[in-house]
Design an enzyme around this catalytic site. Structure first.
Site, PDB file in Angstrom:
ATOM      1  N   HIS A 158      50.430   8.174 -13.701  1.00 29.73           N
ATOM      2  CA  HIS A 158      49.572   7.019 -13.436  1.00 29.73           C
ATOM      3  C   HIS A 158      50.370   5.781 -13.015  1.00 29.73           C
ATOM      4  O   HIS A 158      51.467   5.522 -13.499  1.00 29.73           O
ATOM      5  CB  HIS A 158      48.744   6.684 -14.679  1.00 29.73           C
ATOM      6  CG  HIS A 158      49.566   6.401 -15.903  1.00 29.73           C
ATOM      7  ND1 HIS A 158      50.088   5.164 -16.202  1.00 29.73           N
ATOM      8  CD2 HIS A 158      49.978   7.220 -16.906  1.00 29.73           C
ATOM      9  CE1 HIS A 158      50.754   5.214 -17.337  1.00 29.73           C
ATOM     10  NE2 HIS A 158      50.713   6.461 -17.780  1.00 29.73           N
ATOM     11  N   ASP A 159      49.826   5.067 -12.057  1.00 26.79           N
ATOM     12  CA  ASP A 159      50.343   3.760 -11.617  1.00 26.79           C
ATOM     13  C   ASP A 159      51.683   3.829 -10.890  1.00 26.79           C
ATOM     14  O   ASP A 159      52.335   2.804 -10.701  1.00 26.79           O
ATOM     15  CB  ASP A 159      50.448   2.782 -12.804  1.00 26.79           C
ATOM     16  CG  ASP A 159      49.136   2.636 -13.547  1.00 26.79           C
ATOM     17  OD1 ASP A 159      48.224   2.003 -12.994  1.00 26.79           O
ATOM     18  OD2 ASP A 159      49.018   3.168 -14.676  1.00 26.79           O
TER      19      ASP A 159
ATOM     20  N   GLY B  19      54.960   7.203 -15.656  1.00 27.44           N
ATOM     21  CA  GLY B  19      54.047   6.146 -15.268  1.00 27.44           C
ATOM     22  C   GLY B  19      54.737   4.859 -14.850  1.00 27.44           C
ATOM     23  O   GLY B  19      55.812   4.517 -15.337  1.00 27.44           O
TER      24      GLY B  19
END
Length: 263
Positions: free
Chosen positions: A119-120, A137
């Site tokens: 994520h991200d 992440g």
């Protein structure tokens, strides 16, 4: 160009020039651009934007929930893929972890089989991730960097432009622009061959080498070295290396350890 076995949410927007293969699943308001090819059994989950000319291989899952124990599945977040990326079989890319956030790829990246973006993550342009490279992440990767197979990266670090990173390495600190890295948090020098192939002039390479020596190879700690280097004027591309190490992530910068000997 949509196979009869594909399952596509009515809210998805598929360009007529895209090709959707057998048993593809597109859940939610995804957007697939012109010239895209999504191969058999791939899945787009939630809000995924696929830029034109991008290829997504068999069994890849794009837009799955972050592997974050505090994540709220009701969070509205996304994955945004630029143009002409190649995402091979069984790649996984998770969506952003906070409302309105996104995991992002630029243009022309090549993600080989089994690689993972958590994520991200923000990935720039024309990067190559070999098989089973794993990025935690919130990692930011620049442009034109090669990451070897099986290399793993802890969350929140930064990887610069024109780097080359050995397969099976393990990293929890930043890797600055133009560097070669291997093993555990080890910078071994500059990506000299890569810079030459990418058209850096002899003068530019010389300035980068001089700055690298000042920052990492003259017996000072990094703060002292940055202070000394900042007192000089550097050509633009060398200046980018200085600016990178002047503003490290909270992880800090990998140290230089030349050679291949044991740690």
């Amino acid at each position: 160009m949509i196979h009869k076995t594909a399952l596509i949410d009515p809210s998805a927007r598929i360009d007529p020039a895209a090709e959707i293969g057998p048993y593809v699943v597109i859940e939610g308001p995804s957007e697939v651009g012109a010239g895209c090819k999504i191969e058999a059994h791939a899945q787009l989950v939630g809000h995924v934007i696929v830029g034109e000319g991008t290829q997504i291989g068999r069994g890849a899952v794009i837009g799955g929930e972050p592997q974050d124990l505090g994540f709220d599945p009701a969070t509205q977040s996304s994955v945004i893929l630029g143009k002409k990326n190649v995402i091979r079989e069984h790649v996984t890319i998770h969506r952003g972890s906070k409302p309105g956030t996104a995991t992002r790829l630029g243009d022309g990246n090549y993600l080989m089989a089994g690689s993972h973006l958590a994520h991200d993550v923000v990935l720039g342009n024309r990067n190559i991730l070999a098989n089973a490279a794993l990025l935690g992440g919130h990692i930011h990767v620049g442009n034109n960097t090669f990451i070897g197979g099986g290399a793993v990266f802890h969350q929140f670090l930064r990887i610069g432009d024109f780097c080359v990173i050995q397969g099976n390495g393990s990293f929890s600190k930043d890797i600055p622009h133009y560097c070669a890295a291997q093993r555990i948090n080890r910078i071994t020098g500059l990506n000299v061959i890569g810079l030459r192939r990418q058209g850096f002039s002899a003068e530019e390479r010389g300035a980068i080498k001089d700055l690298f020596q000042t920052l990492f190879c003259r017996g000072m700690n990094l703060s002292q070295a940055v202070q000394q280097a900042a007192a000089r004027q550097w050509p633009e591309k060398a200046q980018r290396l200085l600016e990178f190490v002047q503003a490290p992530s909270r992880k800090g910068v990998c140290p230089v350890r030349p050679g291949r000997g044991d740690d």
